[in-house]
Motif scaffolding. Structure first.
Motif, PDB file in Angstrom:
ATOM      1  N   TYR A 135      66.299  18.160  96.745  1.00  0.00           N
ATOM      2  CA  TYR A 135      67.250  17.480  97.625  1.00  0.00           C
ATOM      3  C   TYR A 135      67.605  18.279  98.878  1.00  0.00           C
ATOM      4  O   TYR A 135      68.284  17.761  99.761  1.00  0.00           O
TER       5      TYR A 135
ATOM      6  N   GLU B  62      74.926   9.112 101.689  1.00  0.00           N
ATOM      7  CA  GLU B  62      74.086   8.242 102.526  1.00  0.00           C
ATOM      8  C   GLU B  62      73.454   7.134 101.679  1.00  0.00           C
ATOM      9  O   GLU B  62      73.390   5.969 102.082  1.00  0.00           O
ATOM     10  N   ILE B  63      72.967   7.527 100.490  1.00  0.00           N
ATOM     11  CA  ILE B  63      72.294   6.578  99.601  1.00  0.00           C
ATOM     12  C   ILE B  63      73.275   5.533  99.087  1.00  0.00           C
ATOM     13  O   ILE B  63      72.986   4.335  99.019  1.00  0.00           O
ATOM     14  N   ASN B  64      74.483   5.990  98.746  1.00  0.00           N
ATOM     15  CA  ASN B  64      75.479   5.090  98.172  1.00  0.00           C
ATOM     16  C   ASN B  64      76.419   4.524  99.215  1.00  0.00           C
ATOM     17  O   ASN B  64      77.392   3.916  98.909  1.00  0.00           O
TER      18      ASN B  64
ATOM     19  N   LYS C 217      73.636  13.687 101.021  1.00  0.00           N
ATOM     20  CA  LYS C 217      72.524  12.752 100.809  1.00  0.00           C
ATOM     21  C   LYS C 217      72.921  11.628  99.851  1.00  0.00           C
ATOM     22  O   LYS C 217      72.569  10.480 100.054  1.00  0.00           O
ATOM     23  N   PHE C 218      73.661  11.991  98.807  1.00  0.00           N
ATOM     24  CA  PHE C 218      74.141  10.974  97.867  1.00  0.00           C
ATOM     25  C   PHE C 218      75.078   9.992  98.561  1.00  0.00           C
ATOM     26  O   PHE C 218      75.069   8.793  98.290  1.00  0.00           O
TER      27      PHE C 218
END
Length: 225
Positions: A198, A223-225, A220-221
């Protein structure tokens, strides 16, 4: 000789020896007979002392562990970069053409090192009692509040809670390498979650590198969620 009057005004300090400020602002990439590494080494030690004394006097109920955490949140690359940006230090540093192309004026490592060097130079020229109010004024103007909750964000713990909920596992931190002399060692750490990499980050200790890369993964999490 460049005009440092605006920088000196931001610092609230006027250098008597202009060669000292030039040395403090000169990055090693410039390949001059001098650079700011020695002053940076001195500045780092003095900043640790001044911030440590400030916390000791202003947080009488905090224990050693809490004081160490608050200081670690202030006295690090991220913290020094914030203070460097407060005085627009990137406008004054001397870097190579290659570093200029690589946006060296905004690099955290270069800015934080230059900030430490400037503080080391002021200490060398005028001593602790002159430097102390300069640093404390910068801290107060940069941070709305200085306490454990505001400054210390434990990204590793926060990330572990996310990965346990989503994957039923905890992150794996891998040391990719370490660089530099013993007094100025830098570590590079990558983070792997459920077999996927990651991110990767550097820090002046393994713990700081792990915190930095954990923050990358959290972002990053988000952005994804």
């Amino acid at each position: 000789m460049s005009d440092y009057s605006k920088l000196e005004k931001c610092l609230g300090y006027q250098f008597k020896n202009k060669d000292l400020i030039v040395e403090a602002l000169t990055h090693k990439s410039l390949k001059k007979p001098y650079n700011n590494e020695r002053l940076e080494f001195l500045g780092d030690a003095v900043l640790n002392l001044i911030v440590g004394e400030y916390l000791y006097l202003n947080f009488p109920t905090s224990n050693e562990g809490e004081l160490s955490k608050i200081r670690a949140s202030l006295v690090n690359e991220t913290g020094f970069t914030k203070l460097a940006n407060e005085i627009r230090l990137g406008d004054y540093i001397y870097i190579s053409t290659a570093e200029e192309r690589n946006k060296g004026r905004t690099k955290a490592s270069i800015l934080s090192d230059a900030f430490e060097a400037i503080m080391g130079a002021i200490y060398l020229e005028s001593g602790l009692e002159v430097l102390k109010p300069i640093i404390l004024n910068l801290l107060r103007s940069t941070y709305d509040k200085i306490n454990l909750d505001v400054l210390f964000s434990d990204y590793k713990t926060a990330l572990q809670e996310i990965t346990q909920a989503q994957f039923g596992s905890i992150p794996e931190y891998r040391i990719e390498g370490s660089y530099g002399p013993d007094h100025k060692k830098e570590f590079e750490v990558s983070i792997w979650i459920d077999g996927v990499k990651y991110g990767q980050a550097k820090g002046k200790s393994k713990k700081l590198a792990q915190q930095a890369v954990a923050k990358i993964a959290i972002d990053k999490f988000k952005e994804i969620n």
